[in-house]
Enzyme design. Structure first.
Site, PDB file in Angstrom:
ATOM      1  N   CYS A 130      36.218  31.684  35.769  1.00 19.45           N
ATOM      2  CA  CYS A 130      35.546  32.761  36.509  1.00 19.45           C
ATOM      3  C   CYS A 130      35.301  33.960  35.600  1.00 19.45           C
ATOM      4  O   CYS A 130      36.206  34.749  35.347  1.00 19.45           O
ATOM      5  CB  CYS A 130      36.384  33.168  37.720  1.00 19.45           C
ATOM      6  SG  CYS A 130      35.641  34.496  38.693  1.00 19.45           S
ATOM      7  N   CYS A 133      35.778  37.336  37.250  1.00 16.82           N
ATOM      8  CA  CYS A 133      37.185  37.683  37.480  1.00 16.82           C
ATOM      9  C   CYS A 133      37.845  38.196  36.211  1.00 16.82           C
ATOM     10  O   CYS A 133      38.600  39.175  36.230  1.00 16.82           O
ATOM     11  CB  CYS A 133      37.970  36.463  37.966  1.00 16.82           C
ATOM     12  SG  CYS A 133      37.312  35.664  39.422  1.00 16.82           S
ATOM     13  N   ASP A 134      37.593  37.525  35.088  1.00 18.79           N
ATOM     14  CA  ASP A 134      38.376  37.751  33.876  1.00 18.79           C
ATOM     15  C   ASP A 134      37.584  38.301  32.702  1.00 18.79           C
ATOM     16  O   ASP A 134      38.156  38.595  31.646  1.00 18.79           O
ATOM     17  CB  ASP A 134      39.036  36.432  33.438  1.00 18.79           C
ATOM     18  CG  ASP A 134      39.917  35.851  34.530  1.00 18.79           C
ATOM     19  OD1 ASP A 134      40.571  36.644  35.231  1.00 18.79           O
ATOM     20  OD2 ASP A 134      39.948  34.616  34.690  1.00 18.79           O
TER      21      ASP A 134
END
Length: 305
Positions: A130, A133-134
């Site tokens: 992701c 997300c990261d």
């Protein structure tokens, strides 16, 4: 005893819950993880009709709270099996068994892994599925994205705003993703393409330091130093638990058309878990509505209403 049990609390499942309770049915939603499904990890959603821009978490939370406020019950418990018992169904979870008149499977799909050694160990240590997300953790560093679809291209676009360098690795020389996205990435100075290639090995002991790549046409291998690797090579469903009741295709998706009806009377499939051409937020919500109303009709007809 519930009228409808919904397996999965993603966009399709929660949309089904909303339509089910509004139709006057008692509804239980079962979810193994957390509500929202994959959309929770999206930083911004800009393609849902009527909402110009919203975070995935806000969107999912709105659905969850709406379903709960209308009267849907939610139990965070993994479903182990579904059995048909005469005119009803028995749904067994980690915490017990419930009965219902109809079942809606909205189990979604999960990210497909690379399938290389130490992949699971490297998750969170340089490997991610992701980018939204990261990606921020790799600001001013070197990253690579594996994949050739829209998700991979979107990930590369997102990372290019944070990272010093972004490599896009794809096993073919053409992309499944949209042409305009490819052209946009080609115009960026910090994005490079590595085509006809696959990742064969993850390098580094305590954290990712690089990857070994093999060119599929020449067979030549090379090492690429990267701080982060983002995998976006598609998704896969997890419907094996229901294979004895509903028909699955060769990819493991539940065979169901736009009416969301499966091969088993009384079981409906909604969202990314079913066979379909377009898997988007809007189509997941639409599936939820269709499946819920079809389940209500099924229950009413069984009751002679």
């Amino acid at each position: 005893m519930y009228d409808i049990v919904i397996v999965g609390a993603g966009t399709a499942g929660l949309s089904a819950a909303i339509y089910g309770v509004r139709a006057g049915k008692s509804v239980l939603v079962l979810e193994a993880m957390t509500y929202g499904g994959q959309i929770v990890s999206s930083a911004e959603v800009e393609n849902y009709p009527g909402i110009a821009r919203i975070s995935g978490f806000e969107f999912a939370t709105g659905l969850y709270e709406q379903a709960k406020s209308l009267g849907a019950q939610v139990d965070f418990s993994d479903v182990l099996s579904v059995e048909k018992d005469g005119e009803t169904f028995k749904v067994t979870t980690e915490s017990g068994t419930v009965e219902c008149g109809a079942v809606i499977l909205a189990t979604g799909a999960k990210n497909r892994p690379l399938g290389v050694e130490r992949e699971e160990r490297m998750v969170g240590a340089g490997l991610s599925y992701c980018a939204t997300c990261d990606g921020a953790f790799f600001r001013d560093r070197v990253t690579a994205v594996v994949g050739g679809g829209n998700t991979a291209l979107e990930d590369a676009e997102f990372l290019s705003s944070y990272c010093k360098k972004v490599y896009v690795i794809h096993r073919r020389d053409t992309f499944r993703g949209e042409d305009w996205m490819v052209r946009s990435l080609q115009a960026k100075e910090n994005v490079s393409f590595i085509l006809d290639s696959v990742v064969e090995e993850l390098l580094g002991e305590n954290g990712l330091t690089g990857i070994r790549i093999r060119n599929k046409k020449t067979g030549q291998t090379s090492e690429l130093a990267v701080d982060g690797l983002f995998v976006a090579i598609g998704q896969m469903p997890d419907n094996r638990r229901f294979a004895s009741l509903v028909s699955l295709d060769e990819g493991g998706y539940i065979r169901a058309g736009e009416d969301c009806k499966t091969s088993c009377e009384g079981i409906f499939a909604a969202g990314d878990c079913r066979t379909k051409t377009v898997r988007q937020l809007a189509t997941a919500a639409a599936d939820g509505a269709v499946a819920a109303l079809a389940a209500c009709q099924y229950i009413n007809e069984k009751a002679g209403r």
